[in-house]
Scaffold this active site. Structure first.
Site, PDB file in Angstrom:
ATOM      1  N   ASP A 196       4.500  -4.333  -7.581  1.00  0.00           N
ATOM      2  CA  ASP A 196       3.838  -3.128  -7.068  1.00  0.00           C
ATOM      3  C   ASP A 196       4.348  -1.863  -7.750  1.00  0.00           C
ATOM      4  OD1 ASP A 196       6.055  -4.161  -5.264  1.00  0.00           O
ATOM      5  OD2 ASP A 196       5.992  -2.076  -4.620  1.00  0.00           O
ATOM      6  N   GLY A 236       0.812  -1.215   0.000  1.00  0.00           N
ATOM      7  CA  GLY A 236       0.000   0.000   0.000  1.00  0.00           C
ATOM      8  C   GLY A 236       0.840   1.257   0.000  1.00  0.00           C
TER       9      GLY A 236
END
Length: 478
Positions: A243, A81
């Site tokens: 990511d 995240g």
């Protein structure tokens, strides 16, 4: 105006976040052409230090931090995240484009994992500089809108002045975003995410018989085109974790990135890439590996399930090599001044690179020298038997096309930059900026925004490093 369609997908996709106020914000860099293209309010530049440090928020912003997972150097981490990035919202430009406007370094979020959520001035200005260079080179990339000094310090291996970057992206959906939900077995969330990506980035896919397989095919095609462009400008991303792979097809996250000086496919600069996983020459197969991870996430959505669905996914992943090869050849031909396809184009390109590698010749300047070599001159090219033999083959190939020399020269000059963000010049500019002198950064930024200009003002930025100036390692901003 701002919209928030991604945040509207649900609380599992993004967590509310609030930028942390800073002590003394000061505007370091402002991207006026980008601001104009996006139709941003004129008053924003005057307020930029406050707006893009996070001290105040633009009207309509609803800040969130995005959830995602990722394979980091091959090891899966189920929850990463935005640990130091905060999405203000989606800005709708006058031409109909929808872009994310994000702050990097604006403080901790729900995903910070005990980090401070801050950024130092060096990584912020590196991303500003390199992303603008990539845009000027014609490589799809996120863009930097503003860099703001915070007046605070951040503690890394040393104490450094802090800064915040305002970044613009087509979106911030990553392969790792799909992995976040797939790893939790949340197929409904994967489907919602896929539908969002189709609507935002690949509208024609919606009409496909198997829209999710078609989505995988579309993402693969864009990744092939993107990585081919990286290879043609000598760019090394440095951290091709899942990511850090945007499904939009843009280059994202300029951490320990670098550009080739002397050509070698095994070149690595990132200090954290100890085994060369993300070396220059490994970027195409790593892109394929990352796409396989996306395919795993999308498999439950395919029209055909079981072995048939796996076969469909495998066909796309195995087909990536062909997509990349075609994209690489399409970009290679103008770099060699060729207008038409020929059977020996790949061999001609590979042999040129082999001749460069044999003598550690400069990648950018060697391609740029081809325009002068049209007239039989070898200035700027290695004087070796291998290169002499290659030049004879190349000139014969050009002669067979029968194009006027000026047309060939124009093709070469439009395809081969004179100026890239040389690693030693980048490091020198960032060091000066950290010490309070922005002039070297501003001069280098102006130069890389004109990469195909080799006029007198550009000459200082074309030079490769002296042996003592060589940058051997680059570092992640976190």
């Amino acid at each position: 105006m701002f919209e928030h369609t991604y945040a509207a997908l649900g609380e599992d996709f993004a967590a509310p976040a609030r930028p942390m106020p800073v002590a003394a914000p000061r505007l370091l860099a402002w991207n006026a052409p980008l601001a104009d293209a996006l139709g941003l309010p004129a008053a924003w530049q005057a307020q930029a230090a406050q707006l893009f440090s996070g001290n105040t928020l633009p009207e309509g912003a609803e800040p969130v931090a995005l959830a995602y997972a990722g394979h980091q150097f091959g090891h899966f981490v189920p929850r990463l995240g935005d640990g130091r990035a905060i999405l203000l919202g989606e800005w709708l430009a006058p031409d109909g484009r929808r872009v994310d406007l994000q702050l990097k370094g604006a403080g901790p979020t729900a995903f910070s994992r005990r980090g401070d959520g801050r950024a130092a001035i060096g990584p912020v200005l590196r991303e500003f500089l390199v992303s603008e260079a990539m845009h000027a080179l014609g490589v799809p990339s996120t863009r930097s809108l503003a860099a703001v000094a915070t007046g605070d310090v951040v503690v890394r291996d040393e104490i450094l002045p802090g800064a915040v970057l305002a970044r613009v992206a087509a979106s911030h959906v990553r392969v790792g975003t799909f992995q976040y939900f797939a790893a939790r077995g949340e197929d409904a969330a994967v489907r919602a995410l896929a539908d969002h990506v189709i609507a935002r980035h690949y509208p024609p896919v919606a009409a496909a018989e198997d829209r999710y397989l078609a989505l995988l095919e579309a993402v693969a095609a864009r990744q092939a085109a993107l990585v081919a462009k990286w290879m043609h400008v000598g760019f090394i991303h440095g951290v091709m974790n899942t990511d850090n792979v945007a499904v939009s097809g843009e280059t994202i996250d300029y951490g320990p990135c670098a550009f080739l000086d002397e050509y070698h496919p095994a070149k690595v600069f990132s200090s954290i890439d100890r085994n060369g996983r993300y070396a220059y020459g490994n970027q195409p197969p790593i892109a394929q590996w990352n796409l396989a991870r996306l395919a795993e996430c999308l498999l439950p959505l395919f029209a055909r399930q079981g072995d048939e669905g796996v076969a469909d996914a495998r066909a796309v992943i195995e087909g990536f090599a062909g997509l990349y090869q075609r994209a690489w050849l399409e970009g290679l031909r103008p770099k060699l001044g060729l207008a038409a396809a020929g059977d020996d184009d790949e061999a001609l390109g590979r042999d040129f690179l082999a001749a460069l590698q044999a003598v550690e010749a400069d990648y950018t300047l060697s391609f740029h020298a081809l325009a002068a070599a049209l007239d039989g001159e070898a200035a700027g090219l290695p004087r070796t038997p291998a290169m002499d033999a290659w030049r004879a083959r190349w000139q014969a190939r050009l002669a067979a096309e029968g194009r006027p020399a000026e047309a060939v020269r124009s093709t070469l000059r439009a395809a081969n930059p004179a100026v890239i963000p040389r690693n030693h010049q980048v490091e020198a500019a960032l060091g000066a900026a950290a010490a309070g002198d922005l002039q070297p950064f501003e001069a280098l930024l102006a130069a890389v925004r004109r990469p195909f200009d080799d006029g007198p003002a550009q000459q200082p930025f074309m030079a490769p490093p002296d042996p003592g100036q060589r940058v051997l390692q680059t570092f992640c901003g976190t």
